[in-house]
Design an enzyme around this catalytic site. Structure first.
Site, PDB file in Angstrom:
ATOM      1  N   GLU A  81       9.071 -14.659  -3.921  1.00  0.00           N
ATOM      2  CA  GLU A  81       9.816 -15.853  -4.338  1.00  0.00           C
ATOM      3  C   GLU A  81       9.158 -16.433  -5.582  1.00  0.00           C
ATOM      4  O   GLU A  81       7.952 -16.690  -5.592  1.00  0.00           O
ATOM      5  CB  GLU A  81       9.823 -16.872  -3.184  1.00  0.00           C
TER       6      GLU A  81
ATOM      7  N   HIS B 138      23.278 -33.875  30.242  1.00  0.00           N
ATOM      8  CA  HIS B 138      21.956 -33.364  30.590  1.00  0.00           C
ATOM      9  C   HIS B 138      22.097 -32.151  31.495  1.00  0.00           C
ATOM     10  O   HIS B 138      22.908 -32.183  32.418  1.00  0.00           O
ATOM     11  CB  HIS B 138      21.154 -34.446  31.309  1.00  0.00           C
TER      12      HIS B 138
HETATM   13  P1  NAD Z   1      19.691 -18.940  -3.035  1.00  0.00           P
HETATM   14  O1  NAD Z   1      19.958 -19.799  -4.189  1.00  0.00           O
HETATM   15  O2  NAD Z   1      19.808 -19.482  -1.659  1.00  0.00           O
HETATM   16  O3  NAD Z   1      18.209 -18.358  -3.127  1.00  0.00           O
HETATM   17  C1  NAD Z   1      17.756 -17.622  -4.225  1.00  0.00           C
HETATM   18  C2  NAD Z   1      16.233 -17.672  -4.240  1.00  0.00           C
HETATM   19  O4  NAD Z   1      15.783 -16.764  -5.200  1.00  0.00           O
HETATM   20  C3  NAD Z   1      15.698 -19.047  -4.620  1.00  0.00           C
HETATM   21  O5  NAD Z   1      14.699 -19.430  -3.709  1.00  0.00           O
HETATM   22  C4  NAD Z   1      15.163 -18.830  -6.030  1.00  0.00           C
HETATM   23  O6  NAD Z   1      14.077 -19.664  -6.332  1.00  0.00           O
HETATM   24  C5  NAD Z   1      14.754 -17.374  -5.952  1.00  0.00           C
HETATM   25  N1  NAD Z   1      14.691 -16.712  -7.254  1.00  0.00           N
HETATM   26  C6  NAD Z   1      15.506 -16.878  -8.327  1.00  0.00           C
HETATM   27  N2  NAD Z   1      15.138 -16.043  -9.334  1.00  0.00           N
HETATM   28  C7  NAD Z   1      14.078 -15.341  -8.868  1.00  0.00           C
HETATM   29  C8  NAD Z   1      13.276 -14.332  -9.427  1.00  0.00           C
HETATM   30  N3  NAD Z   1      13.484 -13.867 -10.646  1.00  0.00           N
HETATM   31  N4  NAD Z   1      12.261 -13.827  -8.676  1.00  0.00           N
HETATM   32  C9  NAD Z   1      12.045 -14.283  -7.426  1.00  0.00           C
HETATM   33  N5  NAD Z   1      12.772 -15.255  -6.847  1.00  0.00           N
HETATM   34  C10 NAD Z   1      13.786 -15.766  -7.548  1.00  0.00           C
HETATM   35  O7  NAD Z   1      20.615 -17.658  -3.242  1.00  0.00           O
HETATM   36  P2  NAD Z   1      20.920 -16.434  -2.288  1.00  0.00           P
HETATM   37  O8  NAD Z   1      19.968 -16.383  -1.142  1.00  0.00           O
HETATM   38  O9  NAD Z   1      21.061 -15.265  -3.184  1.00  0.00           O
HETATM   39  O10 NAD Z   1      22.349 -16.814  -1.727  1.00  0.00           O
HETATM   40  C11 NAD Z   1      23.453 -16.982  -2.630  1.00  0.00           C
HETATM   41  C12 NAD Z   1      24.399 -18.015  -2.124  1.00  0.00           C
HETATM   42  O11 NAD Z   1      25.041 -17.591  -0.933  1.00  0.00           O
HETATM   43  C13 NAD Z   1      23.720 -19.319  -1.834  1.00  0.00           C
HETATM   44  O12 NAD Z   1      24.264 -20.301  -2.662  1.00  0.00           O
HETATM   45  C14 NAD Z   1      24.006 -19.631  -0.418  1.00  0.00           C
HETATM   46  O13 NAD Z   1      24.488 -20.942  -0.242  1.00  0.00           O
HETATM   47  C15 NAD Z   1      25.076 -18.647  -0.006  1.00  0.00           C
HETATM   48  N6  NAD Z   1      24.714 -18.166   1.325  1.00  0.00           N
HETATM   49  C16 NAD Z   1      24.822 -19.036   2.364  1.00  0.00           C
HETATM   50  C17 NAD Z   1      24.436 -18.644   3.620  1.00  0.00           C
HETATM   51  C18 NAD Z   1      24.545 -19.611   4.739  1.00  0.00           C
HETATM   52  O14 NAD Z   1      25.232 -20.613   4.593  1.00  0.00           O
HETATM   53  N7  NAD Z   1      23.898 -19.374   5.879  1.00  0.00           N
HETATM   54  C19 NAD Z   1      23.931 -17.378   3.842  1.00  0.00           C
HETATM   55  C20 NAD Z   1      23.809 -16.526   2.752  1.00  0.00           C
HETATM   56  C21 NAD Z   1      24.220 -16.931   1.498  1.00  0.00           C
END
Ligand code: NAD
Ligand code: FAD
Length: 476
Positions: free
Chosen positions: A212, A452
């Protein structure tokens, strides 16, 4: 197609587009919904990312992998002895695929019931509310509509230094359809996808390292929740490395070496597969002809106002392709709102009460502001928390981890945010969403009777604790 003119044409049949089309049909408008999604075998399917390659298949695998993990590691605690627990990944993946198929076929049936003309192929907005529709066989046809709704969704962001190759360096869709458990899985990005899919493959036996870029873990979550979550993910064996800036991926005979730097300098880790999950970008490829008047913002999102109107008359945009959280339920609400507005009804989306859920174990869910956000706002506040350790149902379930937390205004008792980490957090948050939607006070929650023994009592007790009158836990 008997007609080429419609009241409404929706481009995209994901969780934003298909509800919009259905509600438009319910509003007695003539409506067509065009979608070009194709599965890896080339077949067309309605439902967009969510049903085909997102929410639904990921939850199917999260459920299966958690059952597998619990059978192996937790059943003994319940006094259940299970010998020779074995993984049949092919069967698990078959189940995932069947659930997806059932869900996407369901949309075609819903379209029929609501009188929606479902069209499979590509839609392109031309000037003057005309839409060029290219069908499966490449035949083009011009359609017209009083209103056009763009619901074309999003696509995975690419990392230039670690380009997708569709085999070893894959996106989330690829990670959902793996046919064997990788021995060593690298995930880039500790966001929602990284944590959910990292959990799936870790539970099924992979060594999972998550790189990350940020120094902070889950910055959008309440700080206390993020700290608790990190503890549990580490316990599961997810090797989460923060502040890791990936510079390249090198294919070797034995795997893929990811080169990155962190606070201690240059680092590397070798894995067998890499999932890049660094966020998603709005998808508008070949969507616009000349002179449509639809403007995009600097990040490529279609510009819209609060009511999802674009800069072109009678052209609307909803879901992942516009600003706001990329969540299926956010898109759905926007879709329904737009269909109602087109029909002349009063409608709005309350962007302050969109819940977020991360379907890991423990589950994480929240709505409203974090404690950090409230603190920054300067508004006086109080906090109530209640640990699931003190909740009888959670103990009976052998799931007594995490807590409920409520952040409320000290002045008028308004609930400002609710944060849950623990069993069924994604279900429990619905009560908090409803409370906030109706502007309930903390006292309203305190006076609401909770059955409960249920997990929901934890939220009740957290509300009581906000005024230091909790019953089932010392009021510190
Ligand atoms: P995200 O934005 O949740 O997370 C991406 C992560 O990657 C962040 O923590 C960011 O800091 C990190 N990052 C960015 N560039 C990077 C790099 N070069 N090297 C290392 N880390 C880096 O995006 P996601 O997990 O790809 O998900 C995409 C979208 O899909 C999100 O907006 C999310 O809301 C949606 N999604 C939602 C759910 C859910 O509601 N449960 C589940 C999966 C996806
Ligand atoms: P999409 O679902 O992307 O649908 C857009 C549709 O439009 C697609 O079918 C696309 O093919 C079609 N299209 C695009 N351009 C054209 C064109 N020109 N002509 C015709 N058709 C076109 N969100 C949650 O709320 N909960 C979750 O648990 C969750 N889990 C996820 C897990 C994963 C692995 C991923 C990747 C995402 C997840 N999401 C989750 C996010 C969720 O999938 C999206 O927020 C949601 O799908 C967005 O809906 P949408 O209708 O805007 O776009």
């Amino acid at each position: 197609m008997s007609s080429t003119h419609f009241d409404v044409i929706v481009i995209g049949a994901g969780p934003a587009g298909y509800p919009c089309a259905i509600r438009a049909g319910q509003n007695k408008l003539s409506v067509a919904c065009i979608d070009e999604w194709r599965n890896k075998d080339g077949s067309y399917a309605f439902g967009g990312t969510c049903l085909n390659a997102g929410c639904i298949p990921s939850k199917a695998l999260l459920e299966s992998s958690e059952l597998y993990y619990r059978t192996k590691h937790e059943f003994a605690t319940h006094g259940i002895k299970v010998a020779d627990v074995a993984l049949d990944l092919a069967a698990m993946q078959k189940r995932r695929a069947q659930i997806v198929k059932q869900s996407t076929l369901g949309i075609a049936a819903l379209f029929k019931a609501a009188g929606v003309t479902g069209l499979q192929g590509h839609g392109k907005l031309l000037s003057g509310n005309r839409v060029e529709y290219t069908d499966k066989d490449g035949r083009k046809q011009e359609l017209t509509a009083k209103h056009v709704v763009l619901a074309t969704g999003s696509a995975p962001m690419e990392l230039k230094s670690v380009p997708f190759d569709g085999k070893d360096i894959i996106d989330s869709w690829g990670a959902l359809e793996l046919e064997s458990v990788p021995k060593r899985l690298g995930v880039i990005g500790a966001g929602v996808i990284g944590l959910e899919l990292g959990s799936v493959w870790r539970r099924l036996g992979a060594e999972v390292v998550i790189l990350e870029a940020l120094d902070t873990f889950l910055p959008a979550a309440d700080g206390a929740v993020a700290r608790e979550a990190l503890k549990h993910f580490k316990k599961l064996g997810l090797d989460i490395r923060l502040g890791a800036k990936v510079s390249s991926a090198e294919k070797t005979k034995s795997g893929i070496v990811l080169h990155y730097s962190d606070a201690s300098g240059a680092q590397q880790v070798e894995v067998d597969k890499v999932v890049v999950a660094i966020g998603r970008r709005p998808y508008t490829q070949d969507l616009f002809g000349e002179g449509t008047g639809v403007e995009l913002d600097e990040r490529g999102f279609v510009k819209v106002d609060e009511e999802c109107r674009t800069t072109a008359p009678n052209v609307w945009a909803i879901g992942d392709v516009v600003r706001g959280p990329m969540l299926a339920h956010k898109g759905k609400e926007e879709g329904v709102m737009v269909a109602d507005l087109i029909a002349g009804k009063v409608a709005e989306v309350n962007y302050k009460t969109i819940p977020s859920v991360i379907y890991t174990a423990p589950e994480i869910a929240w709505v409203g502001q974090t404690e950090e956000e409230v603190k920054r706002s300067g508004r006086p506040y109080k906090v109530g928390t209640f640990p699931f350790m003190a909740n009888g149902r959670a103990r009976a379930m052998e799931a007594a981890v995490g807590f409920c937390k409520i952040v409320s205004a000290s002045d008028d008792d308004e609930i400002l945010g609710v944060h849950i980490i623990g069993p069924m957090a994604g279900e429990l948050i619905a009560e908090a969403v409803l409370a906030m939607e109706y502007s309930a006070s903390t006292e309203d929650l305190q006076r609401t009777i909770h059955a409960h023994p249920t997990l929901s009592e934890a939220l009740h007790e957290a509300a009581l604790h906000a005024d230091k009158i909790a019953i089932d836990f010392p009021n510190r």
